[in-house]
Enzyme design. Structure first.
Site, PDB file in Angstrom:
ATOM      1  N   GLU A 125       0.989  -1.400   0.135  1.00  0.00           N
ATOM      2  CA  GLU A 125       0.145  -0.064   0.044  1.00  0.00           C
ATOM      3  C   GLU A 125       0.915   1.252   0.175  1.00  0.00           C
ATOM      4  O   GLU A 125       0.505   2.164  -0.768  1.00  0.00           O
ATOM      5  CB  GLU A 125      -0.814   0.104   1.270  1.00  0.00           C
ATOM      6  CG  GLU A 125      -1.794  -1.299   1.514  1.00  0.00           C
ATOM      7  CD  GLU A 125      -1.340  -2.194   2.093  1.00  0.00           C
ATOM      8  OE1 GLU A 125      -2.055  -3.157   2.809  1.00  0.00           O
ATOM      9  OE2 GLU A 125       0.081  -2.332   2.230  1.00  0.00           O
ATOM     10  N   CYS A 145      -1.762  -2.218   7.494  1.00  0.00           N
ATOM     11  CA  CYS A 145      -0.995  -2.002   8.962  1.00  0.00           C
ATOM     12  C   CYS A 145      -1.611  -0.477   9.263  1.00  0.00           C
ATOM     13  O   CYS A 145      -2.160   0.263   8.366  1.00  0.00           O
ATOM     14  CB  CYS A 145       0.252  -2.137   8.927  1.00  0.00           C
ATOM     15  SG  CYS A 145       1.302  -0.874   8.242  1.00  0.00           S
ATOM     16  N   CYS A 172       0.316   2.179   7.052  1.00  0.00           N
ATOM     17  CA  CYS A 172      -0.249   2.314   5.705  1.00  0.00           C
ATOM     18  C   CYS A 172      -1.822   2.879   6.014  1.00  0.00           C
ATOM     19  O   CYS A 172      -2.145   3.517   4.884  1.00  0.00           O
ATOM     20  CB  CYS A 172      -0.525   0.801   5.100  1.00  0.00           C
ATOM     21  SG  CYS A 172       1.227   0.592   4.432  1.00  0.00           S
TER      22      CYS A 172
END
Length: 171
Positions: free
Chosen positions: A87, A113, A116
């Site tokens: 990402e 996460c 991101c």
């Protein structure tokens, strides 16, 4: 999920399948992850996880954390990892080329996460579609919801599962 009369994939299936192919380019030893960012049913950018541009690939020993991974438990020493997430790379690639991501959708092979997720929110992306849950993503998903993004879990079927579904529909 597939239109069985024509066997054309849905848009979600189409873009998630592309993300799966992009993940095959990952140079991370631990996990192959990718993202495809789309606006108006057109791909804007893609990214996969791996070491930064012009550095030694993870699979060639470029990330010491992954090199020592057999000794570490998943989720530990993440600050030592030199790989960028899929990402992250998709967002940074758009910035590198001067492309806005405002009002776009990100398709990711894993849920993002926390880092991101923050990047996704601040980039102006409005929808997150993910295939599998990332083990450390609970806070990230709640932050995305708090920021008003649409979240969808979309699991891509394997080729064998697609064939089995198709065979059932023609019987």
């Amino acid at each position: 999920m597939t239109n069985t009369s024509t066997q054309r994939p849905t848009w979600d299936e189409y873009f998630m399948n592309i993300a799966m192919v992009v993940a095959s380019r990952s140079n991370c030893r631990t996990r192959k992850v990718a993202a495809v960012i789309v606006r108006d049913k057109r791909i804007v950018t893609t990214g996969y996880n791996g070491t930064p541009r012009n550095t030694k690939n993870c699979i060639d020993g470029g990330c010491e954390r992954c090199e020592k991974r057999t000794l570490a438990t998943a989720g530990q020493n993440l600050g030592e990892c030199t790989c960028s997430h899929g990402e992250e790379n998709a967002i940074v690639q758009a910035a590198f080329h001067g492309t806005s991501l405002k009002n776009s959708t990100i398709y990711s092979t894993f849920s993002p996460c926390l880092t991101c997720a923050k990047m996704i929110i601040n980039a102006g992306i409005t929808q997150v579609v993910y295939n599998s849950g990332y083990p450390l993503a609970d806070r990230a998903l709640s932050l995305l919801e708090e920021a008003g993004l649409e979240l969808r879990k979309f699991e891509v079927k394997t080729y064998d599962e697609k064939v089995a579904t198709f065979e059932r529909t023609i019987q």
